[in-house]
Design an enzyme around this catalytic site. Structure first.
Site, PDB file in Angstrom:
ATOM      1  CE1 TYR A 206      -3.702   2.410   0.641  1.00  0.00           C
ATOM      2  CE2 TYR A 206      -2.418   3.186   2.516  1.00  0.00           C
ATOM      3  CZ  TYR A 206      -3.476   3.339   1.633  1.00  0.00           C
ATOM      4  OH  TYR A 206      -4.285   4.436   1.758  1.00  0.00           O
TER       5      TYR A 206
ATOM      6  CG  ASN B 127       0.781   4.007   4.616  1.00  0.00           C
ATOM      7  OD1 ASN B 127       0.870   2.815   4.336  1.00  0.00           O
ATOM      8  ND2 ASN B 127      -0.029   4.453   5.546  1.00  0.00           N
ATOM      9  CE  LYS B 128       0.976  -1.152   5.497  1.00  0.00           C
ATOM     10  NZ  LYS B 128      -0.187  -0.293   5.317  1.00  0.00           N
ATOM     11  CB  THR B 129       8.788  -0.428   4.395  1.00  0.00           C
ATOM     12  OG1 THR B 129       8.270  -1.742   4.157  1.00  0.00           O
ATOM     13  CG2 THR B 129       8.582  -0.073   5.847  1.00  0.00           C
TER      14      THR B 129
END
Ligand SMILES: Cc1ncc(COP(=O)(O)O)c(C=O)c1O
Length: 388
Positions: free
Chosen positions: A185, A187-189
């Site tokens: 997604y 905003n993930k790393t």
């Protein structure tokens, strides 16, 4: 200053790989998704990887492939996003919400052992590697969650939405349980916009997930059209889902993977700054780091206001927002959400640690593009509001 809670770092080959897909004329699942699967299997030390369009889809496919169904129970931490528990309901089974450890926000071996003793029909445990740190799955000084699951004959599923790349004692997150699910997604790393990946060493789970991610069709679209002969022919062997990952997204993911460790270490820089510069404040709790800092994905940096803090959490969020600093909450625990609370008649007193965390928690910005100057500003504003 304006410091958002999250900033996307697409400064590598993202555009050029997406252009390749657009120019190829094949936008849906194809060679880029296949390449991303190979890379993810390599990175996590697993034999099979199945690219999908979200971590939620991966979790659903994982439980479906493990045969979870009506009458079954699945242990889930209350401290997570609703996706972890909702997939259990998709299959007509019931999540049993459990309290978490106050330092790591994750399930503990003791809580899992106790829940297995108290509940019959438990078929699986889903651990969440909260904030990017491996949950205590492996044995330490005492038995870890993995061995407890083995002893009780229940599946261990890793919700690794926050934890790429992460490991403990050299064992990657993704290779700790029977199946693991990652989120890409925004905003993930690592991001593909929307996307997810299921990894496993179990060939049966991998086979079933591959079929169910695309309508229960016995062959991938890509395999049908890239091979020779019999192009049109396929069979439907189950009422599957539409969860495949398009190549446009996979192209972004391949570029992100190239810089994954660099982006992780930049997040570690931010975490170390906070840990050092907030250590003397006696009105907040800092997250407990139980793995080596370079084995942590550092997706989140949660802090918890103690009872002696001079202001309330919501007021602090407002003050920081007025300073231009974005924050977030991870999480309002699931036992406080209307659906779970009403359906399972959950009394908050059963979750004392999560209740205490919920009253005081907030997540500070942490990402590769956060500069040292911005970190200094965040810490200075936080210290000034807390005055402690
Ligand atoms: C712990 C956890 N599990 C699962 C998910 C679902 O991920 P996705 O948005 O890729 O479906 C999230 C999303 O934020 C999450 O935080």
């Amino acid at each position: 200053m304006k410091i958002p809670f999250s900033r996307i770092d697409c400064s590598g080959n993202e555009l050029s790989y997406v252009s390749e897909v657009l120019e190829s004329g094949w936008l849906t699942t194809a060679s880029k998704a296949a390449r991303l699967e190979e890379k993810m299997a390599e990175l996590t030390g697993t034999r099979h990887a199945c690219a999908v369009n979200s971590c939620t889809a991966a979790l659903h496919l994982a439980l479906e492939a493990l045969g979870i169904g009506p009458g079954d129970k699945v242990l889930v931490p209350t401290w997570t996003f609703t996706a972890t528990a909702e997939v259990v309901r998709y299959l007509g089974a019931d999540p049993v919400l459990l309290d978490v450890d106050s330092g790591t926000f994750s399930l503990t071996p003791e809580t899992v052992e106790q829940a297995l003793a108290e509940n019959s029909h438990v078929k699986a445990v889903i651990v969440v590697h909260f904030g990017g740190q491996a949950a205590p799955v492996l044995d330490g000084t005492s038995e870890g969650i993995r061995r407890i699951c083995e002893r009780h004959g229940v599946w261990l599923v890793e919700d690794a939405a926050h934890a790429l790349p992460a490991s403990e004692k050299g064992i990657p997150v993704g290779a700790m349980g029977h199946v693991a699910c990652f989120s890409f997604y925004a905003n993930k790393t690592m991001t593909t916009g929307e996307g997810g990946m299921l990894v496993t060493n179990d060939p049966d789970v991998a086979r079933r997930a591959r079929i169910m991610r695309l309508h229960g069709i016995d062959r991938d679209v890509w395999a049908r059209f890239s091979g020779v002969g019999g192009k049109w022919e396929y069979d439907v062997v189950a009422p599957g889902f539409k969860y495949n990952m398009p190549d446009i997204n996979a192209a972004v993911g391949l570029a992100q993977l190239e810089r994954l460790e660099t982006m992780r270490s930049e997040r570690q820089r931010c975490a170390e700054y906070y840990l050092e510069h907030l250590a003397d404040l006696d009105c907040i709790e800092l997250p407990v780091v139980r793995v080596r800092p370079d084995e942590h994905a550092w997706h989140l940096f949660p802090v918890v206001l103690k009872r002696n803090a001079p202001i309330e959490r919501n007021r602090l969020i407002e003050l920081l927002a007025a300073d231009g600093i974005g924050t977030s909450i991870h999480y309002k625990p699931l036992h406080r959400m209307t659906y779970y609370s009403e359906r399972y008649a959950l009394d908050p007193s059963r979750f004392p640690n999560a209740e205490a965390l919920w009253n005081g928690c907030l997540s500070l910005p942490i990402y590769s593009l956060l500069s040292n100057q911005e970190l200094e500003y965040i810490v200075a504003r936080l210290r000034s509001h807390l005055g402690c």
